[in-house]
Scaffold this active site. Sequence first.
Site, PDB file in Angstrom:
ATOM      1  N   HIS A  73      77.375  72.765  57.021  1.00  0.00           N
ATOM      2  CA  HIS A  73      76.738  73.141  55.764  1.00  0.00           C
ATOM      3  C   HIS A  73      75.322  73.665  55.913  1.00  0.00           C
ATOM      4  O   HIS A  73      74.881  74.486  55.107  1.00  0.00           O
ATOM      5  CB  HIS A  73      76.717  71.950  54.803  1.00  0.00           C
ATOM      6  CG  HIS A  73      78.078  71.498  54.397  1.00  0.00           C
ATOM      7  ND1 HIS A  73      78.284  70.691  53.305  1.00  0.00           N
ATOM      8  CD2 HIS A  73      79.313  71.724  54.931  1.00  0.00           C
ATOM      9  CE1 HIS A  73      79.582  70.448  53.175  1.00  0.00           C
ATOM     10  NE2 HIS A  73      80.217  71.056  54.164  1.00  0.00           N
ATOM     11  N   ASP A 124      60.238  61.024  73.224  1.00  0.00           N
ATOM     12  CA  ASP A 124      58.997  60.308  73.505  1.00  0.00           C
ATOM     13  C   ASP A 124      59.365  58.973  74.171  1.00  0.00           C
ATOM     14  O   ASP A 124      60.526  58.746  74.529  1.00  0.00           O
ATOM     15  CB  ASP A 124      58.157  60.137  72.233  1.00  0.00           C
ATOM     16  CG  ASP A 124      58.737  59.158  71.223  1.00  0.00           C
ATOM     17  OD1 ASP A 124      59.812  58.553  71.477  1.00  0.00           O
ATOM     18  OD2 ASP A 124      58.109  58.985  70.160  1.00  0.00           O
ATOM     19  N   THR A 145      62.836  56.156  65.985  1.00  0.00           N
ATOM     20  CA  THR A 145      63.637  56.248  64.759  1.00  0.00           C
ATOM     21  C   THR A 145      64.228  57.634  64.538  1.00  0.00           C
ATOM     22  O   THR A 145      65.135  57.787  63.739  1.00  0.00           O
ATOM     23  CB  THR A 145      62.781  55.936  63.520  1.00  0.00           C
ATOM     24  OG1 THR A 145      61.731  56.921  63.424  1.00  0.00           O
ATOM     25  CG2 THR A 145      62.190  54.530  63.589  1.00  0.00           C
ATOM     26  N   CYS A 193      63.370  59.927  69.410  1.00  0.00           N
ATOM     27  CA  CYS A 193      62.239  59.001  69.454  1.00  0.00           C
ATOM     28  C   CYS A 193      62.763  57.649  68.989  1.00  0.00           C
ATOM     29  O   CYS A 193      63.972  57.436  68.974  1.00  0.00           O
ATOM     30  CB  CYS A 193      61.056  59.512  68.620  1.00  0.00           C
ATOM     31  SG  CYS A 193      61.326  59.683  66.848  1.00  0.00           S
ATOM     32  N   HIS A 224      77.082  78.346  51.617  1.00  0.00           N
ATOM     33  CA  HIS A 224      76.240  77.748  52.649  1.00  0.00           C
ATOM     34  C   HIS A 224      75.240  78.765  53.190  1.00  0.00           C
ATOM     35  O   HIS A 224      74.074  78.436  53.421  1.00  0.00           O
ATOM     36  CB  HIS A 224      77.095  77.159  53.775  1.00  0.00           C
ATOM     37  CG  HIS A 224      78.000  76.065  53.303  1.00  0.00           C
ATOM     38  ND1 HIS A 224      77.538  74.932  52.672  1.00  0.00           N
ATOM     39  CD2 HIS A 224      79.347  75.943  53.339  1.00  0.00           C
ATOM     40  CE1 HIS A 224      78.539  74.155  52.356  1.00  0.00           C
ATOM     41  NE2 HIS A 224      79.661  74.748  52.742  1.00  0.00           N
TER      42      HIS A 224
END
Length: 152
Positions: free
Chosen positions: A98, A8, A67, A65, A134
């Site tokens: 993992h 964004d 954050t 973006c 896993h």
Amino acid sequence: MKIAMGADHGGYRLKDVIKPFIEQLGHEVIDYGCDCSDSVDYPDYAIPVCDDVVSGKADRGILICGTGIGMTIAANKVPGIRCALVHDLFSAKATREHNDSNVLAMGERVIGPGVALEIVKIWLETEFSNGERHKNRVGKVKALEDKYALHP
């Protein structure tokens, strides 16, 4: 690999740094934008990237973006997506080994381009460990998607 990318307005500058780096590593990039600082909505960029990953058009996706949080939330609404928000090298490796993450999210306002490029390289080069514990855990996540899927 084919890597679908989206950002964004808060992440497009970092996307524009990462894209040529991925190409230099020998991968193909499908770029869904955005390419400007005009305010846009992160789901509009997260969803096409995730659609490409779940359909097989892309092998993995990268979302950016401000954050990384909004992109991660939107991406993880798509069944089959295991999007990890990563801002350090250890997590980049661990989420592939993992969790078999297939989408990477980062925040341009959280990390600089140098660390971001290292994260991308590690994330692209690390394989899923495929160990029984896993695989079992990823299978449980898939079962949750199935349990809570919306049925028409």
